[in-house]
Design a protein around this motif. Structure first.
Motif, short mmCIF file in Angstrom:
data_model
loop_
_atom_site.label_atom_id
_atom_site.label_comp_id
_atom_site.label_asym_id
_atom_site.label_seq_id
_atom_site.Cartn_x
_atom_site.Cartn_y
_atom_site.Cartn_z
N PRO A 86 -24.25 34.64 60.41
CA PRO A 86 -23.20 35.60 60.77
C PRO A 86 -23.80 36.88 61.35
O PRO A 86 -24.82 37.36 60.87
N ALA A 87 -23.15 37.39 62.39
CA ALA A 87 -23.61 38.62 63.03
C ALA A 87 -22.40 39.45 63.44
O ALA A 87 -21.34 38.90 63.75
N GLU A 88 -22.59 40.76 63.44
CA GLU A 88 -21.51 41.64 63.87
C GLU A 88 -21.38 41.56 65.39
O GLU A 88 -22.38 41.40 66.10
N VAL A 89 -20.16 41.68 65.88
CA VAL A 89 -19.91 41.58 67.32
C VAL A 89 -19.92 42.99 67.91
O VAL A 89 -19.21 43.87 67.43
N ARG A 90 -20.73 43.19 68.95
CA ARG A 90 -20.80 44.52 69.56
C ARG A 90 -19.61 44.76 70.49
O ARG A 90 -18.89 43.82 70.84
N GLY A 91 -19.41 45.98 70.88
CA GLY A 91 -18.22 46.41 71.62
C GLY A 91 -17.83 45.62 72.85
O GLY A 91 -16.69 45.16 72.97
N ASP A 92 -18.77 45.45 73.78
CA ASP A 92 -18.46 44.75 75.04
C ASP A 92 -18.05 43.31 74.78
O ASP A 92 -17.12 42.80 75.39
N ARG A 93 -18.78 42.67 73.89
CA ARG A 93 -18.51 41.26 73.60
C ARG A 93 -17.17 41.10 72.89
O ARG A 93 -16.45 40.14 73.13
N LYS A 94 -16.83 42.05 72.02
CA LYS A 94 -15.54 42.04 71.32
C LYS A 94 -14.40 41.96 72.33
O LYS A 94 -13.51 41.12 72.23
N VAL A 95 -14.46 42.86 73.30
CA VAL A 95 -13.41 42.94 74.32
C VAL A 95 -13.36 41.67 75.15
O VAL A 95 -12.28 41.11 75.38
N SER A 96 -14.52 41.18 75.59
CA SER A 96 -14.52 40.00 76.45
C SER A 96 -14.04 38.76 75.70
O SER A 96 -13.34 37.93 76.27
#
Length: 157
Positions: A86-96
């Motif tokens: 498990p890894a946290e999702v960073r901002g750009d990837r969250k949106v995409s």
């Protein structure tokens, strides 16, 4: 590092709402370079949302915010075995990811109830704001996977 970091391309604002998120969404809907068709489809969906008594841009942004995942799993190879870490999702990837899931969920809606893609997209955006729909289900599945594989989180690096 083997390769230099690719620079992010600057996405211009959309013509009507002057919003970068809207421009990204339209670009993602676009097929075969037909941006005018994608814009028309998206703006029709927002008009349908407005017809139901909601603020279209608020519904759109809220839907993206709700669908965006907080965590995901990434495959890591450790000692010959693959682990879903498990890894946290960073901002750009969250949106995409949110954009991709909403569009896919709208495409997968049955044609019996809705006739045009605009109607399907409007319905999916409205459902997402109420924590319903296929895009929300996809987000929950991803979160469940991350939760189930928490035991492997020490492999994160």
């Amino acid at each position: 590092m083997r390769h230099k970091k690719t620079e992010k391309r600057e996405i211009s604002l959309d013509p009507i709402y002057k919003n970068r998120l809207v421009a990204k969404f339209v670009n993602r809907i676009m097929r075969d370079g037909k941006k005018a068709v994608a814009e028309k489809t998206f703006y029709q969906a927002l008009t349908l949302i407005e017809g139901k008594g909601h603020s279209p841009l608020d519904v759109f942004e809220k839907a993206l915010q709700i669908v965006a995942p907080k965590q995901e799993v990434k495959a890591r190879r450790v000692g010959g075995a693959n682990y879903q870490v498990p890894a946290e999702v960073r901002g750009d990837r969250k949106v995409s990811l949110a954009i991709r899931w909403i569009i896919q969920a709208a495409k997968d809606r049955p044609s019996t109830q809705f006739h045009t893609f605009s109607e399907k997209l409007a319905a999916e955006l409205l459902d997402a704001t109420q924590n319903q729909g296929a895009a929300i289900k996809k987000r929950d599945t991803v979160h469940r996977m991350a939760e189930a594989n928490k035991a492997f989180s020490h492999f994160r690096w």
